[in-house]
Design a protein around this motif. Sequence first.
Motif, PDB file in Angstrom:
ATOM      1  N   GLY A  67       0.787  -1.218   0.000  1.00 18.24           N
ATOM      2  CA  GLY A  67       0.000   0.000   0.000  1.00 18.24           C
ATOM      3  C   GLY A  67       0.816   1.264   0.000  1.00 18.24           C
ATOM      4  N   TYR A  68       2.134   1.183  -0.205  1.00 23.21           N
ATOM      5  CA  TYR A  68       2.965   2.378  -0.221  1.00 23.21           C
ATOM      6  C   TYR A  68       2.697   3.173  -1.484  1.00 23.21           C
ATOM      7  CZ  TYR A  68       5.632  -0.081   3.389  1.00 23.21           C
ATOM      8  OH  TYR A  68       6.015  -0.748   4.520  1.00 23.21           O
ATOM      9  N   ALA A  69       2.877   4.488  -1.396  1.00 24.61           N
ATOM     10  CA  ALA A  69       2.666   5.337  -2.553  1.00 24.61           C
ATOM     11  C   ALA A  69       3.745   5.136  -3.601  1.00 24.61           C
ATOM     12  CB  ALA A  69       2.637   6.810  -2.128  1.00 24.61           C
ATOM     13  N   VAL A  70       4.938   4.746  -3.159  1.00 20.05           N
ATOM     14  CA  VAL A  70       6.055   4.466  -4.066  1.00 20.05           C
ATOM     15  C   VAL A  70       6.728   3.182  -3.596  1.00 20.05           C
ATOM     16  CG1 VAL A  70       6.469   6.880  -4.648  1.00 20.05           C
ATOM     17  CG2 VAL A  70       7.615   5.890  -2.667  1.00 20.05           C
ATOM     18  N   PRO A  71       7.509   2.534  -4.451  1.00 18.60           N
ATOM     19  CA  PRO A  71       8.237   1.337  -4.014  1.00 18.60           C
ATOM     20  C   PRO A  71       9.099   1.633  -2.793  1.00 18.60           C
ATOM     21  CG  PRO A  71       8.330   1.534  -6.387  1.00 18.60           C
ATOM     22  CD  PRO A  71       7.705   2.796  -5.890  1.00 18.60           C
ATOM     23  N   LYS A  72       9.253   0.633  -1.939  1.00 18.59           N
ATOM     24  CA  LYS A  72       9.938   0.858  -0.664  1.00 18.59           C
ATOM     25  C   LYS A  72      11.362   1.364  -0.830  1.00 18.59           C
ATOM     26  CE  LYS A  72       8.733  -3.158   1.196  1.00 18.59           C
ATOM     27  NZ  LYS A  72       8.675  -4.265   2.188  1.00 18.59           N
ATOM     28  N   LYS A  73      12.104   0.821  -1.805  1.00 20.91           N
ATOM     29  CA  LYS A  73      13.492   1.253  -1.983  1.00 20.91           C
ATOM     30  C   LYS A  73      13.560   2.727  -2.357  1.00 20.91           C
ATOM     31  CE  LYS A  73      15.405  -3.257  -3.246  1.00 20.91           C
ATOM     32  NZ  LYS A  73      16.120  -4.050  -4.280  1.00 20.91           N
ATOM     33  N   LYS A  74      12.665   3.134  -3.246  1.00 18.89           N
ATOM     34  CA  LYS A  74      12.648   4.535  -3.642  1.00 18.89           C
ATOM     35  C   LYS A  74      12.177   5.408  -2.486  1.00 18.89           C
ATOM     36  CE  LYS A  74      11.595   5.688  -7.824  1.00 18.89           C
ATOM     37  NZ  LYS A  74      10.897   5.983  -9.099  1.00 18.89           N
ATOM     38  N   LEU A  75      11.247   4.868  -1.696  1.00 19.35           N
ATOM     39  CA  LEU A  75      10.748   5.609  -0.543  1.00 19.35           C
ATOM     40  C   LEU A  75      11.870   5.939   0.427  1.00 19.35           C
ATOM     41  CD1 LEU A  75       8.483   6.699   1.311  1.00 19.35           C
ATOM     42  CD2 LEU A  75       8.229   4.367   2.173  1.00 19.35           C
ATOM     43  N   TYR A  76      12.754   4.969   0.659  1.00 19.51           N
ATOM     44  CA  TYR A  76      13.863   5.197   1.587  1.00 19.51           C
ATOM     45  C   TYR A  76      14.769   6.328   1.098  1.00 19.51           C
ATOM     46  CZ  TYR A  76      12.569   0.676   3.613  1.00 19.51           C
ATOM     47  OH  TYR A  76      11.896  -0.358   4.207  1.00 19.51           O
ATOM     48  N   ILE A  77      15.010   6.363  -0.205  1.00 16.24           N
ATOM     49  CA  ILE A  77      15.882   7.400  -0.767  1.00 16.24           C
ATOM     50  C   ILE A  77      15.206   8.766  -0.672  1.00 16.24           C
ATOM     51  CG2 ILE A  77      17.057   8.196  -2.842  1.00 16.24           C
ATOM     52  CD1 ILE A  77      17.293   5.269  -3.694  1.00 16.24           C
ATOM     53  N   ILE A  78      13.914   8.810  -1.026  1.00 13.75           N
ATOM     54  CA  ILE A  78      13.177  10.078  -0.961  1.00 13.75           C
ATOM     55  C   ILE A  78      13.141  10.592   0.474  1.00 13.75           C
ATOM     56  CG2 ILE A  78      10.928  11.179  -1.267  1.00 13.75           C
ATOM     57  CD1 ILE A  78      10.405   9.181  -3.523  1.00 13.75           C
ATOM     58  N   ALA A  79      12.786   9.695   1.395  1.00 15.83           N
ATOM     59  CA  ALA A  79      12.702  10.091   2.800  1.00 15.83           C
ATOM     60  C   ALA A  79      14.062  10.538   3.316  1.00 15.83           C
ATOM     61  CB  ALA A  79      12.173   8.929   3.645  1.00 15.83           C
ATOM     62  N   GLY A  80      15.133   9.817   2.903  1.00 15.81           N
ATOM     63  CA  GLY A  80      16.470  10.188   3.346  1.00 15.81           C
ATOM     64  C   GLY A  80      16.904  11.544   2.839  1.00 15.81           C
ATOM     65  N   SER A  81      16.555  11.876   1.589  1.00 16.98           N
ATOM     66  CA  SER A  81      16.951  13.166   1.025  1.00 16.98           C
ATOM     67  C   SER A  81      16.196  14.316   1.676  1.00 16.98           C
ATOM     68  CB  SER A  81      16.718  13.169  -0.490  1.00 16.98           C
ATOM     69  OG  SER A  81      15.364  12.906  -0.785  1.00 16.98           O
ATOM     70  N   MET A 236      12.726  11.442  -6.655  1.00 19.72           N
ATOM     71  CA  MET A 236      11.414  11.846  -6.153  1.00 19.72           C
ATOM     72  C   MET A 236      10.407  11.926  -7.288  1.00 19.72           C
ATOM     73  SD  MET A 236      10.388  15.042  -3.693  1.00 19.72           S
ATOM     74  CE  MET A 236       8.773  15.115  -2.951  1.00 19.72           C
ATOM     75  N   GLU A 237       9.679  10.833  -7.475  1.00 15.46           N
ATOM     76  CA  GLU A 237       8.621  10.773  -8.476  1.00 15.46           C
ATOM     77  C   GLU A 237       7.346  10.319  -7.777  1.00 15.46           C
ATOM     78  OE1 GLU A 237       8.675  11.804 -11.473  1.00 15.46           O
ATOM     79  OE2 GLU A 237      10.828  12.234 -11.601  1.00 15.46           O
ATOM     80  N   LEU A 238       6.473  11.247  -7.467  1.00 17.12           N
ATOM     81  CA  LEU A 238       5.246  10.923  -6.770  1.00 17.12           C
ATOM     82  C   LEU A 238       4.225  10.323  -7.735  1.00 17.12           C
ATOM     83  CD1 LEU A 238       4.864  14.076  -4.508  1.00 17.12           C
ATOM     84  CD2 LEU A 238       5.816  11.855  -3.907  1.00 17.12           C
ATOM     85  N   PRO A 239       3.265   9.551  -7.233  1.00 21.43           N
ATOM     86  CA  PRO A 239       2.228   8.970  -8.093  1.00 21.43           C
ATOM     87  C   PRO A 239       1.475  10.047  -8.881  1.00 21.43           C
ATOM     88  CG  PRO A 239       2.164   7.979  -5.917  1.00 21.43           C
ATOM     89  CD  PRO A 239       3.121   9.129  -5.831  1.00 21.43           C
ATOM     90  N   LYS A 240       0.914   9.660 -10.003  1.00 23.79           N
ATOM     91  CA  LYS A 240       0.272  10.618 -10.890  1.00 23.79           C
ATOM     92  C   LYS A 240      -0.884  11.359 -10.221  1.00 23.79           C
ATOM     93  CE  LYS A 240       1.494   8.268 -15.184  1.00 23.79           C
ATOM     94  NZ  LYS A 240       0.996   7.622 -16.424  1.00 23.79           N
ATOM     95  N   ASP A 241      -1.587  10.691  -9.306  1.00 19.07           N
ATOM     96  CA  ASP A 241      -2.736  11.327  -8.684  1.00 19.07           C
ATOM     97  C   ASP A 241      -2.382  12.079  -7.399  1.00 19.07           C
ATOM     98  OD1 ASP A 241      -2.077   9.104  -7.251  1.00 19.07           O
ATOM     99  OD2 ASP A 241      -4.145   8.452  -6.898  1.00 19.07           O
ATOM    100  N   SER A 242      -1.104  12.167  -7.079  1.00 21.50           N
ATOM    101  CA  SER A 242      -0.700  12.845  -5.847  1.00 21.50           C
ATOM    102  C   SER A 242      -0.798  14.355  -6.002  1.00 21.50           C
ATOM    103  CB  SER A 242       0.739  12.473  -5.487  1.00 21.50           C
ATOM    104  OG  SER A 242       1.198  13.262  -4.414  1.00 21.50           O
ATOM    105  N   PRO A 243      -1.411  15.059  -5.040  1.00 21.02           N
ATOM    106  CA  PRO A 243      -1.466  16.522  -5.099  1.00 21.02           C
ATOM    107  C   PRO A 243      -0.087  17.163  -4.991  1.00 21.02           C
ATOM    108  CG  PRO A 243      -2.255  15.716  -2.977  1.00 21.02           C
ATOM    109  CD  PRO A 243      -2.109  14.511  -3.859  1.00 21.02           C
ATOM    110  N   GLY A 244       0.895  16.369  -4.535  1.00 18.27           N
ATOM    111  CA  GLY A 244       2.245  16.883  -4.436  1.00 18.27           C
ATOM    112  C   GLY A 244       2.918  17.135  -5.771  1.00 18.27           C
TER     113      GLY A 244
END
Length: 573
Positions: A67-81, A236-244
């Motif tokens: 249920g993550y918005a992005v794959p976990k590996k990418k999430l870790y990098i985004i969160a870390g940055s 940092m590539e958010l899902p297409k439907d993300s308001p971000g």
Amino acid sequence: MEVSEASSLLDSKVNVVNDSSSAEAGIIANNLANEFLRDEDQQDGAGGEVYGSVASEQADGEDDDEGYAVPKKKLYIIAGSIFMGSYLSALDTTVVTTLLTVISSDLNCLPQSSWIATSYLLSCSAFQPLFGKLSDIFGRKELILLCNFCFALGCILCGISGSLFPLIVGRFITGIGGGGMTSLGTVAMSDLVSLRKSASGGVLGGLIADRYGWKWVFIFQVPLALIGAALIYFFMELPKDSPGRGLQGHDIWEKLKKVDFLGSSLLVIALIGILSAASFGGSDIAYDSLFFKVLVATSVAALVAFCYVEANIAEQPTLPVRLLANRSVLACSLANWFFTMGTFSYFYYIPVWFSSVLGLNSTQTGLRFVPNFFSIAIGSLGSGIYMRKTGRYKNLNICIGLVSVCGVLRLCFINPSISVIGQYSLTVIPGIGYSSMLTISLLALISAVTPEQQASTTSIQYAFRATGSTLGVSIGSAIFQKKLYSNLTHNLMENVPIDVDKSTVLKIISKAFRSSEYVDKAPEWSKALIRDSYSNACIATFWWSFITITVGYLSGCFIREYKLHATMKRTNE
């Protein structure tokens, strides 16, 4: 904090408290808000009592990603940055509290030391309220990249500066970037790092300054900011439907039409003018000068015009000022405003007292702020647990606010004979009170408005807190400078030895006023008198903190009690 929570925050669907300056308070209030449901059988807003808050939503994702918005590996990098950007922003704020006297003494500009602190806070206060709305239009990624580059540029200017003016310019530019990185770092990890800033920021800055010099404190942040920007750019590539992602299907010109340029410009003009008048009036700008009068008049006019534009003209207002008509919104905002004034004031001048009166170096001073980390955690977590179990917060707010007032009152009676344990515990009680107030007021604010108004309301509160920090340091600095010069003149002139002439005393006063480090080089007969002058000047700012936090406490007493229902509801889209 679970990774799934960070992912949900990245998707901008759960985090109703979009303010990482609230640190642990933001985490606790957000979690509680997602647990407490609004009772649909009750009235809302101005017509009656509002109960609870919105149910959280879970991002819809692939089964493999749970249920993550992005794959976990990418999430870790985004969160870390984003973690890195938020940490640097927090670090750049707190290191100055321990290095203020070191920098100003090295540049021989102690009377103008407030410029070093307020230039950063000034740009944060003026531009931070704009980033949330701009990121909704242009996208989080683009705005975070811009802020990272502004931050790096400002740090470079600070690192190569050899005089006061380029340092001030660098701090101002750094504030624009740092403020944006803080307000746009809407992940749980960012909040957690902002909490830890109070423990690590002062210590790390002190260690670097003592070993390599204060300029390297700024220089070492540049590559980290650029690395963070690179990670954001590539990953940092958010899902297409993300308001971000900002407005989709609109070109740059259509996006620009959505920006509230008039309201934003008036807000920046008003805040910079008012805060500049508060910061430099009476010292660098004479109160009776034409420039000061024009500055105040222009700032007030811009503020009035801003309120009118936001309430009557702007289609998508930067800050919806109409919400201030809600009693709880106004009370929460004022409580945050005055509490932050007092907190930032004593937070900046406790290190001055440590260095000038006790003779501690930057590392020793930074270490004495480590307990502040634990006090913030205790205050936020403790108040969160209480509200989760009881669904109430008004009585807690009244009691914990009184504790905070008593904690700050203790600072007003500080003396050089204070024990080492006393030095380490100075900020513990005020820290518990401030973090508890943040947690309580954030949840009370969320509960007082409809779900559609929550993001806008927290932006208002953030603006109050940002301006409060600048005003607190500015006015506290003015009090400190006036009291210091008065004490130095009185103490030295009244106790001058017979064999010392007046011109020599005036030189000693001037040098002591410009640099706190001069006390070690001053004539033996004057050292204790200089330390006493610095002590009294710091205590005068602590009394200012006591007054403002007391007013903040009284403002918080007007927050309404909204019953929080403990029903939890989770839905999948």
